[in-house]
Design a protein around this motif. Sequence first.
Motif, PDB file in Angstrom:
ATOM      1  N   THR A   1       0.057  -2.181   7.546  1.00 43.83           N
ATOM      2  CA  THR A   1      -0.906  -1.345   8.247  1.00 43.83           C
ATOM      3  C   THR A   1      -2.182  -2.170   8.369  1.00 43.83           C
ATOM      4  O   THR A   1      -2.586  -2.847   7.424  1.00 43.83           O
ATOM      5  CB  THR A   1      -1.141  -0.005   7.526  1.00 43.83           C
ATOM      6  N   ARG A   2      -2.798  -2.146   9.535  1.00 41.58           N
ATOM      7  CA  ARG A   2      -3.930  -3.036   9.815  1.00 41.58           C
ATOM      8  C   ARG A   2      -5.256  -2.410   9.427  1.00 41.58           C
ATOM      9  O   ARG A   2      -5.533  -1.256   9.708  1.00 41.58           O
ATOM     10  CB  ARG A   2      -3.966  -3.378  11.298  1.00 41.58           C
ATOM     11  N   LYS A   3      -6.077  -3.200   8.791  1.00 43.82           N
ATOM     12  CA  LYS A   3      -7.448  -2.845   8.445  1.00 43.82           C
ATOM     13  C   LYS A   3      -8.331  -3.997   8.901  1.00 43.82           C
ATOM     14  O   LYS A   3      -7.846  -5.001   9.392  1.00 43.82           O
ATOM     15  CB  LYS A   3      -7.601  -2.635   6.931  1.00 43.82           C
TER      16      LYS A   3
ATOM     17  N   PRO B   1      -8.433  -9.564  10.971  1.00 42.61           N
ATOM     18  CA  PRO B   1      -7.452  -8.626  10.422  1.00 42.61           C
ATOM     19  C   PRO B   1      -7.291  -8.739   8.913  1.00 42.61           C
ATOM     20  O   PRO B   1      -7.492  -9.801   8.323  1.00 42.61           O
ATOM     21  CB  PRO B   1      -6.157  -9.029  11.122  1.00 42.61           C
TER      22      PRO B   1
ATOM     23  N   TYR C   1      -4.446  -6.726   6.147  1.00 35.14           N
ATOM     24  CA  TYR C   1      -3.314  -5.805   6.151  1.00 35.14           C
ATOM     25  C   TYR C   1      -3.020  -5.271   4.756  1.00 35.14           C
ATOM     26  O   TYR C   1      -3.166  -5.984   3.771  1.00 35.14           O
ATOM     27  CB  TYR C   1      -2.053  -6.511   6.671  1.00 35.14           C
ATOM     28  N   ARG C   2      -2.581  -4.024   4.700  1.00 37.54           N
ATOM     29  CA  ARG C   2      -2.030  -3.448   3.478  1.00 37.54           C
ATOM     30  C   ARG C   2      -0.521  -3.392   3.657  1.00 37.54           C
ATOM     31  O   ARG C   2      -0.031  -3.084   4.741  1.00 37.54           O
ATOM     32  CB  ARG C   2      -2.525  -2.020   3.276  1.00 37.54           C
TER      33      ARG C   2
ATOM     34  N   ARG D   1       1.498   3.397  12.941  1.00 37.41           N
ATOM     35  CA  ARG D   1       1.222   2.169  12.185  1.00 37.41           C
ATOM     36  C   ARG D   1       0.088   2.337  11.178  1.00 37.41           C
ATOM     37  O   ARG D   1       0.217   1.921  10.031  1.00 37.41           O
ATOM     38  CB  ARG D   1       0.874   1.033  13.157  1.00 37.41           C
ATOM     39  N   ASP D   2      -1.013   2.913  11.612  1.00 36.00           N
ATOM     40  CA  ASP D   2      -2.165   3.074  10.722  1.00 36.00           C
ATOM     41  C   ASP D   2      -2.297   4.510  10.229  1.00 36.00           C
ATOM     42  O   ASP D   2      -3.362   4.932   9.798  1.00 36.00           O
ATOM     43  CB  ASP D   2      -3.454   2.648  11.438  1.00 36.00           C
ATOM     44  N   GLY D   3      -1.208   5.256  10.271  1.00 41.60           N
ATOM     45  CA  GLY D   3      -1.245   6.658   9.892  1.00 41.60           C
ATOM     46  C   GLY D   3      -0.882   6.900   8.437  1.00 41.60           C
ATOM     47  O   GLY D   3      -1.108   6.062   7.559  1.00 41.60           O
TER      48      GLY D   3
ATOM     49  N   THR E   1      -1.254  -6.301  -0.508  1.00 37.52           N
ATOM     50  CA  THR E   1      -2.158  -6.660   0.574  1.00 37.52           C
ATOM     51  C   THR E   1      -1.792  -8.031   1.129  1.00 37.52           C
ATOM     52  O   THR E   1      -1.133  -8.841   0.460  1.00 37.52           O
ATOM     53  CB  THR E   1      -3.626  -6.708   0.103  1.00 37.52           C
TER      54      THR E   1
END
Length: 85
Positions: free
Chosen positions: A8-10, A16, A18-19, A29-31, A39
Motif C-alpha cells: 500500500t502506497r504512502k 514513495p 510502501y507498507r 490498494r490504499d484502503g 515496510t
Amino acid sequence: MAVRIRLTRKGRKKQPFYRIVVADSEAPRDGKFLDIVGTYDPMQNPAAITIDNEKLADWMKKGAKPTETVESLIRKVGTGAAAAA
C-alpha cells in the motif's frame, strides 16, 4: 474472502514509501487492511525493507498469498517465510 499480502502506497508525490500489508483481495490498494507486516522504502540507497517474520509466517500459514512484488521483496530479505511462498 481471499487474503493477499501486498503493498500500500504512502509518502508524497515522487517520494514513495510502501507498507507491506495483509488485505482482502477486493479491498482498494490504499484502503482497508487487516495487518501491517512490514515496510519498503525504495528511496533509500540501497532500498530499505523491513519485515516482521513472525507475522508474515503466521498469515501465510492461514492461507494469505503474497503478490509477485511482495514475494520478490521477501526473497531479497531472505526470510524463512520465503520457502513457504
